[in-house]
Design a protein around this motif. Structure first.
Motif, short mmCIF file in Angstrom:
data_model
loop_
_atom_site.label_atom_id
_atom_site.label_comp_id
_atom_site.label_asym_id
_atom_site.label_seq_id
_atom_site.Cartn_x
_atom_site.Cartn_y
_atom_site.Cartn_z
N MET A 1 36.47 38.38 30.49
CA MET A 1 37.06 38.44 31.90
C MET A 1 36.91 39.98 32.05
O MET A 1 36.23 40.18 33.30
N ARG A 2 36.97 40.81 31.36
CA ARG A 2 36.93 42.18 31.46
C ARG A 2 35.56 42.71 31.58
O ARG A 2 35.21 43.43 32.49
N ARG A 3 34.71 42.19 30.77
CA ARG A 3 33.22 42.38 31.01
C ARG A 3 32.63 41.99 32.48
O ARG A 3 31.55 42.40 32.76
N SER A 4 33.35 41.08 33.05
CA SER A 4 32.90 40.76 34.49
C SER A 4 33.39 41.58 35.33
O SER A 4 33.16 41.26 36.68
N GLY A 5 34.38 42.59 34.96
CA GLY A 5 34.78 43.30 36.17
C GLY A 5 36.12 43.07 36.84
O GLY A 5 36.86 43.43 37.69
N PHE A 6 36.85 42.03 36.13
CA PHE A 6 38.25 41.53 36.39
C PHE A 6 39.25 42.13 35.73
O PHE A 6 39.03 42.09 34.52
N ASP A 7 40.48 42.31 36.52
CA ASP A 7 41.73 42.87 35.74
C ASP A 7 42.71 41.82 35.32
O ASP A 7 43.25 41.79 34.47
N ARG A 8 42.39 40.77 36.06
CA ARG A 8 43.26 39.40 35.94
C ARG A 8 42.72 38.13 36.21
O ARG A 8 41.69 38.24 36.84
N GLY A 9 43.12 37.13 35.74
CA GLY A 9 42.58 35.89 35.76
C GLY A 9 43.81 34.75 35.93
O GLY A 9 44.90 35.12 35.45
N VAL A 10 43.22 34.01 36.41
CA VAL A 10 44.29 32.66 36.70
C VAL A 10 43.41 31.17 36.10
O VAL A 10 42.51 31.09 36.69
#
Length: 99
Positions: A1-10
């Motif tokens: 998730m972080r490798r894709s540039g996102f800080d949060r996910g659902v």
């Protein structure tokens, strides 16, 4: 998730998350688990307008609580797996829409 540039996910499922997954994710601050019951509650709490009613109708049509295969799009089937110590039954409970 972080490798894709996102800080949060659902992670969203129309059914439910296994207790083991909920337990494993209990301290995660960057991932939210949203199951079918929570999703329905979120939809019910949305403003009562034409768009929301249409979205709710689409989201709850058919056997929406049964998971769908991400590769072929077919509904998954109930599986019974025999274990050495006990028989494990995997089933998806039908949600209660009366609210």
């Amino acid at each position: 998730m972080r490798r894709s540039g996102f800080d949060r996910g659902v992670f969203i499922t129309p059914g439910y998350f296994a207790p083991g997954l909920r337990h494993a994710m209990r301290n995660a601050t960057d991932v939210e688990l949203l199951d079918g019951a929570n999703l329905l509650e979120l939809l019910r709490s949305a403003p009562d307008d034409r768009t929301t009613r249409a979205l709710f109708a689409i989201a709850t049509e058919g056997n929406y609580w049964i998971p769908t295969c991400h590769q072929c799009g077919s509904k998954m089937k109930k599986v019974e797996k025999k274990c050495v110590q006990a028989q494990i039954r995997l089933a998806v409970p039908e949600p209660d829409l009366r609210a």
